[in-house]
Design an enzyme around this catalytic site. Structure first.
Site, short mmCIF file in Angstrom:
data_model
loop_
_atom_site.label_atom_id
_atom_site.label_comp_id
_atom_site.label_asym_id
_atom_site.label_seq_id
_atom_site.Cartn_x
_atom_site.Cartn_y
_atom_site.Cartn_z
N ASP A 38 0.88 -1.36 -0.09
CA ASP A 38 -0.05 -0.03 -0.16
C ASP A 38 0.70 1.18 0.60
O ASP A 38 2.10 0.99 0.39
CB ASP A 38 -1.14 0.13 0.64
CG ASP A 38 -2.03 0.70 0.85
OD1 ASP A 38 -3.45 0.91 0.62
OD2 ASP A 38 -2.33 2.19 1.20
N ASP A 54 3.75 1.62 -5.10
CA ASP A 54 3.04 1.60 -5.45
C ASP A 54 3.52 0.80 -6.72
O ASP A 54 3.98 1.25 -7.97
CB ASP A 54 4.14 3.56 -6.20
CG ASP A 54 3.36 4.31 -7.34
OD1 ASP A 54 2.76 4.10 -7.26
OD2 ASP A 54 3.79 5.44 -7.36
N VAL A 55 1.72 1.43 -6.92
CA VAL A 55 1.78 -0.09 -8.28
C VAL A 55 1.43 0.34 -8.97
O VAL A 55 1.63 -0.08 -10.89
CB VAL A 55 -0.05 -1.00 -8.16
CG1 VAL A 55 0.33 -1.47 -6.81
CG2 VAL A 55 -0.75 0.40 -8.54
N ASN A 81 -6.00 -5.23 -5.35
CA ASN A 81 -7.56 -4.58 -4.88
C ASN A 81 -7.22 -3.05 -4.97
O ASN A 81 -8.29 -1.92 -5.22
CB ASN A 81 -7.28 -4.84 -3.76
CG ASN A 81 -8.60 -3.92 -2.78
OD1 ASN A 81 -9.91 -3.28 -3.29
ND2 ASN A 81 -7.46 -3.24 -2.00
N TYR A 146 -13.99 6.14 -15.17
CA TYR A 146 -13.26 4.60 -14.36
C TYR A 146 -14.45 3.66 -15.03
O TYR A 146 -13.44 2.13 -14.73
CB TYR A 146 -14.64 5.11 -13.13
CG TYR A 146 -14.22 3.78 -11.88
CD1 TYR A 146 -13.09 3.67 -11.18
CD2 TYR A 146 -15.69 3.02 -11.53
CE1 TYR A 146 -13.01 3.19 -10.39
CE2 TYR A 146 -15.63 2.07 -10.93
CZ TYR A 146 -14.58 2.23 -10.34
OH TYR A 146 -14.15 1.04 -9.07
N LYS A 150 -12.23 -0.36 -15.41
CA LYS A 150 -12.82 -1.93 -14.52
C LYS A 150 -13.13 -2.47 -15.74
O LYS A 150 -12.93 -4.07 -15.80
CB LYS A 150 -13.80 -1.57 -13.96
CG LYS A 150 -13.76 -0.52 -12.88
CD LYS A 150 -12.37 -1.56 -12.06
CE LYS A 150 -11.78 -0.52 -10.76
NZ LYS A 150 -10.79 -1.29 -9.98
N THR A 181 -17.34 2.68 1.62
CA THR A 181 -16.39 2.89 1.87
C THR A 181 -15.16 4.21 2.50
O THR A 181 -16.42 5.53 2.12
CB THR A 181 -14.88 2.31 0.55
OG1 THR A 181 -15.47 3.33 -0.33
CG2 THR A 181 -15.53 0.80 0.64
#
Length: 250
Positions: A38, A54-55, A81, A146, A150, A181
């Site tokens: 994360d 950091d993806v 995720n 977005y 996805k 969330t």
């Protein structure tokens, strides 16, 4: 609760908050040892292995996955995720924003999974679960970028499943609806009428409420579990029936 993940080693990206935190905690309860990758690893749940990652940075992904495997001793489960949101129509987001969101939401999965593959090939319980979205299967207003990201995750999941099933690596994804969330909370807080906006989000899901992060975590665990050895190349909707149900108005 059975410890069906006893002895298994899991890696969860974006695992220090929201859905990722719920996933990390749930896998722990089921017996897994969990590494959390994360941007803010210090917020990760107790007894997890927190690692900064950091993806969107290939070097960061390579080093963090290597550190996770070194700390865990092996790798059986990868939960992709980590992701970011975006609002607006195609007229509202710049090219730079498109590149930024796709880099995190799609290429982030590619980078982490690619780094994890050599280790997953050594596991007899290898599984990858990608966190996708209802936005991949239903047209939502003001979510063009977005939704595109996805939709790519859903297609990528199917392609990965086909590529790696004969290596013993199962790949699936979960498609949450609107989840309660902190990120959704911030969206609601920025609305002109947060109470009305929340009611609208709740009403569009047939069960009449926001999805809970723990419900998504349970679905991820089901797909990653050794008890689901014949499940690969599928998506599991966790959306209160939003994707498939068409109820008559009250």
């Amino acid at each position: 609760m059975t410890k069906e993940f006893h002895g298994l080693k899991a890696l969860v990206t974006g695992g220090a908050s929201g859905i990722g935190d719920a996933i990390s905690r749930h896998l722990q309860v089921l017996g897994a040892e969990v590494a959390v990758l994360d941007l803010n690893p210090h917020a990760a749940a107790e007894r997890t292995i927190p690692i900064h990652c950091d993806v969107a940075d290939p070097a960061s992904v390579a080093s963090s996955v290597a550190r996770a495997v070194d700390r865990l001793g092996a790798l059986d489960v990868v939960v992709n995720n980590a992701g970011i949101g975006a609002q607006g129509t195609i007229a509202d987001n710049s090219d730079e924003e498109w590149h930024r969101v796709l880099d995190v939401n799609v290429l982030g999965i590619v980078r982490v999974s690619r780094a994890a593959l050599p280790h997953l090939r050594q596991s007899s319980n290898a599984a990858i679960v990608n966190v996708c979205s209802i936005a991949a299967t239903a047209g939502l207003p003001q979510r063009a970028l977005y939704s595109a990201s996805k939709g790519a995750v859903l297609s990528l999941t199917l392609a990965m499943a086909a590529d790696h099933i004969r290596e013993g690596i199962r790949v699936n994804c979960v498609n949450p609806g609107t989840v309660d969330t902190p990120w959704v909370g911030r969206l609601l807080g920025s609305a002109a009428d947060p109470v009305k906006e929340r009611s609208s989000l709740e009403a569009r899901q047939p069960h009449g409420r926001l999805v809970q992060a723990e419900e998504v975590a349970a679905a991820v665990a089901h797909l990653a579990s050794p008890t689901s050895r014949s499940t690969s190349g599928t998506y599991l909707a966790v959306d209160g029936g939003m994707q498939g149900l068409r109820l008559r108005p009250l």
